[in-house]
Design an enzyme around this catalytic site. Structure first.
Site, PDB file in Angstrom:
ATOM      1  N   ALA A 194       0.843  -1.195   0.000  1.00  0.00           N
ATOM      2  CA  ALA A 194       0.000   0.000   0.000  1.00  0.00           C
ATOM      3  C   ALA A 194       0.879   1.246   0.000  1.00  0.00           C
ATOM      4  O   ALA A 194       1.898   1.306   0.690  1.00  0.00           O
ATOM      5  CB  ALA A 194      -0.923  -0.002   1.212  1.00  0.00           C
ATOM      6  N   SER A 227       2.477  -2.372   4.242  1.00  0.00           N
ATOM      7  CA  SER A 227       2.589  -0.924   4.024  1.00  0.00           C
ATOM      8  C   SER A 227       3.921  -0.606   3.364  1.00  0.00           C
ATOM      9  O   SER A 227       4.896  -1.354   3.494  1.00  0.00           O
ATOM     10  CB  SER A 227       2.515  -0.178   5.355  1.00  0.00           C
ATOM     11  OG  SER A 227       3.729  -0.355   6.086  1.00  0.00           O
ATOM     12  N   ASP A 228       3.951   0.498   2.626  1.00  0.00           N
ATOM     13  CA  ASP A 228       5.253   1.050   2.280  1.00  0.00           C
ATOM     14  C   ASP A 228       5.911   1.468   3.589  1.00  0.00           C
ATOM     15  O   ASP A 228       5.238   1.674   4.603  1.00  0.00           O
ATOM     16  CB  ASP A 228       5.089   2.240   1.331  1.00  0.00           C
ATOM     17  CG  ASP A 228       6.328   2.472   0.472  1.00  0.00           C
ATOM     18  OD1 ASP A 228       7.419   2.003   0.858  1.00  0.00           O
ATOM     19  OD2 ASP A 228       6.211   3.101  -0.589  1.00  0.00           O
ATOM     20  N   TRP A 229       7.213   1.590   3.566  1.00  0.00           N
ATOM     21  CA  TRP A 229       7.969   1.791   4.812  1.00  0.00           C
ATOM     22  C   TRP A 229       7.591   3.116   5.468  1.00  0.00           C
ATOM     23  O   TRP A 229       7.734   4.178   4.887  1.00  0.00           O
ATOM     24  CB  TRP A 229       9.454   1.705   4.514  1.00  0.00           C
ATOM     25  CG  TRP A 229      10.040   0.326   4.681  1.00  0.00           C
ATOM     26  CD1 TRP A 229      11.156  -0.001   5.413  1.00  0.00           C
ATOM     27  CD2 TRP A 229       9.566  -0.921   4.141  1.00  0.00           C
ATOM     28  NE1 TRP A 229      11.384  -1.369   5.355  1.00  0.00           N
ATOM     29  CE2 TRP A 229      10.427  -1.953   4.591  1.00  0.00           C
ATOM     30  CE3 TRP A 229       8.473  -1.268   3.349  1.00  0.00           C
ATOM     31  CZ2 TRP A 229      10.246  -3.291   4.263  1.00  0.00           C
ATOM     32  CZ3 TRP A 229       8.283  -2.606   3.006  1.00  0.00           C
ATOM     33  CH2 TRP A 229       9.163  -3.589   3.464  1.00  0.00           C
TER      34      TRP A 229
END
Length: 744
Positions: A194, A227-229
């Site tokens: 995401a 999630s993206d970081w």
């Protein structure tokens, strides 16, 4: 670890489950030693395995093969080549102990200014989906997971952590979600990442509409969403929406928030267990593949990188057939001058999270010297430096000009320096650096055989000298062995066959997102709707520098005929046969493209949409038949109230060498039982008029009565717009902009 997920769930405590919702460290999931639950190792990997040991990136990543970046791989239009890259990446992942490669990136190239465009395939969702499906299926068949990213609308770097991408339903579905949908259904990636940004008011990591309604319920995706970081803002809301794993490791307070939410009843136990099941399923899948800490096949994969790069480099211009510089042509030649800082300090990949520490690295000057040195003198002049020191650059330019006067050939390496094009920020314009443009222009005044090689990750403006140089090669960012591949192409050992997967506009202002990129006040409005890239340029009948699908060869191809049915039943796939002949002097490969248009759609459609492609290799004088099959659903468009629809109608099939070079056109009748009742939602155009960040200027020329004149006829909005005082409008070219929204 046990193989029975149900048993593991029963043994896990709620506290342990809460800890598993966030990473154990920067690159790994949490371990539960009590139950022998291991960590999953996720690393960046769109074009190479980026195994970074240090979470702060102060130490370089472990060495791995740097293959050509996505901008290059897509230009091959070659699924078999994508398969070779994917197999090699899976093999290197096993060598380095990696479980999941964070890629591929499939966001649309909405604007040429996007700082991360080099990581993405195309401006076209169909081509993007086909390439990504082959990549994901191959990697996962080898037992390594992928992470399809960035879901969704990560089309810019400006305020990427917070920007709200406001997109109407039809372009959202038809352009920005379309490739994701096809990939989910045909490749089932082990994970989906995401994005950071918001979409229509909700962060992508906590959007129930995107994660639950569309991804889970409509598309049936059952695997893990990560999630993206550092993209999670509200851990509980993200979990409720369908986000399973927050990366990287978070502060313990998020674990406690999940525990408190379960205790209060805000989160039900079944929701927690459902998400943990997805993590355990990913762990079991990754454990099924043996990871060994063995040496990489360095030389083998370096040669593979060279082979792949040679299929991804685009010949843009070849006046008088100056190229290739074959041995026979060089018999009367004495000298060659290689010019440019980038000939030695090469750009072969983009900067950012996808950056690979290469096992080897070839430079352009050395590759050319090794290739031609036995036949002619190969000299070098720096010509420019990527800095702002005017006096130094002027001196370097004069030295290059002086040396170039008596040379038979001048090859200039130009392009975008790292400081201009990278993850984290967008480009300010699409021009090459001033010192490069000036050098190239002045070289053409003293030498008639100037060849320019470009290194860049997205479209650039070449108008200052494109008509003056003899040849232009778009090398893109071709990986660690790209210099060797380029030398092979220049010498004629390889015939270039790649074609552009994005349009090169004449100027930045021509791009449809120009007035809506990158937005302001925290919002970016996708006001161009479905008209991005070639869809827009075709709609406007606008000239471009180089069209989508364009690329030259050292040989020529004739499109002799196409076999196409004149009638298609509902649900029946469309089978096409195209007879191609190589009428030139070199063995070569041709990329055949199939576009469609619908004669009388209920909602407006672009004049041309890519729906099929194939690649064929032929010897001089040889004929070959390329067979293509288009899925029936590829004829569909997205109706905001009816969903994906195929209408009974005549469809035009356009078969050609690029979006602007159509060789054969056929018409076919398509049967469909779909009946569209009508469009009742208010027009996206009205939404655009009410846009909160600057388009209120339009109302200076439109009265409320004029806006009310928008009426619906046969479910299609018709606009009667009259501009009484255009000089009062602060937005530039308002008539052109409004024209895009007519007949949507």
């Amino acid at each position: 670890m046990k193989n029975n997920i149900t048993e593991i769930l029963e043994e896990l405590t709620l506290k342990e489950k809460a800890s598993m919702f966030s990473g154990g460290d920067f690159w790994q999931t949490e371990t539960i030693e009590r139950l022998s639950i291991p960590a999953i190792f996720l690393v960046d990997g769109p074009h190479g395995v980026r195994n970074v040991v240090d979470r702060h990136h102060t130490d370089p990543a472990k060495k791995a093969t740097c293959f050509p970046t996505a901008v290059n791989l897509a230009a091959s239009w070659d699924l078999s080549l994508i398969e070779k890259v994917a197999e090699a990446l899976a093999e290197e992942s096993k060598c380095l102990g990696v479980d999941v490669l964070l890629g591929p990136g499939i966001n649309m190239k909405r604007s040429p200014l996007g700082g991360r465009n080099f990581e993405y395939f195309s401006e076209d969702p169909f081509l993007t989906a086909e390439l990504a499906i082959k990549f994901i299926n191959t990697v996962q068949r080898k037992g390594i997971g992928t992470s399809l990213k960035h879901y969704i609308a990560n089309n810019q770097e400006y305020k990427r952590f917070s920007i709200d991408a406001q997109i109407d339903e039809r372009p959202l579905r038809e352009i920005y979600l379309s490739a994701f949908e096809k990939i989910v259904k045909k490749a089932n990636p082990w994970t989906i990442m995401a994005a950071y940004n918001q979409v229509n008011g909700d962060f992508a990591t906590e959007s129930s509409y995107l994660l639950k309604k569309i991804l889970r319920n409509e598309w049936g995706y059952k695997n893990l969403v990560v999630s993206d970081w550092r993209a999670v803002h509200n851990r509980v809301e993200a979990l409720k929406a369908g986000l399973d794993l927050e990366m990287p490791g978070s502060v313990p307070i998020n674990d406690q928030k999940i525990l408190d939410a379960v205790e209060s009843g805000e989160l039900i136990k079944e929701k927690v267990d459902q998400s943990i099941k997805r993590q355990l399923d990913l762990i079991l899948k990754s454990q099924s593949t043996k990871k060994e800490n063995i040496d990489l096949p360095i030389e083998k994969h370096h040669q593979l990188s060279k082979e792949i790069a040679s299929e991804t480099i685009v010949l843009l211009k070849n006046q008088g057939k100056l190229l290739p510089l074959t041995k026979e042509r060089l018999d009367d030649t004495k000298s060659m001058l290689v010019v440019g800082e980038l000939a030695k300090k090469i750009r072969y990949q983009g900067i950012g999270s996808s950056q690979v520490n290469p096992t080897k690295l070839d430079t352009h000057y050395k590759a050319l010297k090794d290739k031609f040195d036995k036949q002619l003198e190969v000299d070098y002049a720096e010509g420019y430096k990527s800095n702002d020191k005017l006096e130094e650059n002027e001196n370097l330019k004069q030295k290059a000009l002086s040396t170039a006067k008596n040379k038979d050939y001048v090859i200039v390496y130009a392009g975008l320096p790292d400081k201009v094009e990278a993850e984290g920020y967008d480009r300010e314009n699409i021009k090459l650096p001033k010192e490069q443009n000036e050098l190239i222009k002045e070289l053409t005044e003293i030498n008639s055989n100037v060849i320019v090689v470009l290194n860049n990750g997205s479209a650039v403006d070449l108008r200052e000298w494109i008509d003056k140089v003899s040849a232009v090669i778009e090398a893109g960012l071709p990986g660690q062995a790209g210099a060797l591949a380029l030398a092979d192409i220049i010498s004629g050992e390889v015939n270039p066959s790649a074609k552009l997967t994005e349009s090169y506009p004449l100027k930045l202002e021509d791009n449809p997102s120009y007035l809506n990129f990158p937005g302001n006040n925290g919002i970016v409005r996708y006001g161009e709707g479905i008209y991005i890239g070639y869809r827009y340029y075709d709609k406007k009948k606008m000239e471009v520098l180089f069209p989508f699908g364009y690329g030259l060869s050292y040989t020529e191809f004739a499109y002799r005929k196409a076999e196409v049915p004149n009638h298609l039943e509902e649900g029946e796939n469309l089978k096409i046969k195209v007879l191609i002949e190589n009428t030139g002097l070199f063995k070569g490969k041709e990329i055949v493209q199939v576009y469609i248009s619908q004669e009388k759609p209920r909602l407006d459609r672009p004049p041309k949409e890519l729906k099929g492609f194939g690649k064929i290799e032929l010897d001089p004088g040889e004929e070959g038949r390329l067979e293509l099959e288009l899925d029936y659903q590829e004829l569909a468009y997205y109706h905001p109230e009816e969903g994906w629809v195929v209408e009974s109608d005549y469809y035009k099939l356009m078969i050609g060498a690029s979006s602007r070079d159509i060789k054969i056109t056929e018409k076919i009748w398509v049967e469909s039982s779909t009946i569209i009742k009508g469009l009742t939602k208010k027009s996206p155009f009205i939404d655009w008029l009410n846009d909160p960040f600057g388009h209120k200027a339009v109302k200076k020329v439109l009265t409320e009565e004029q806006i009310k004149e928008i009426e619906y006829h046969n479910s299609r909005p018709i606009y009667r717009l009259h501009f009484y005082s255009p000089d009062q409008v602060s937005l530039k070219n308002i008539e052109d902009i409004l024209d895009v929204y007519q007949n949507l």
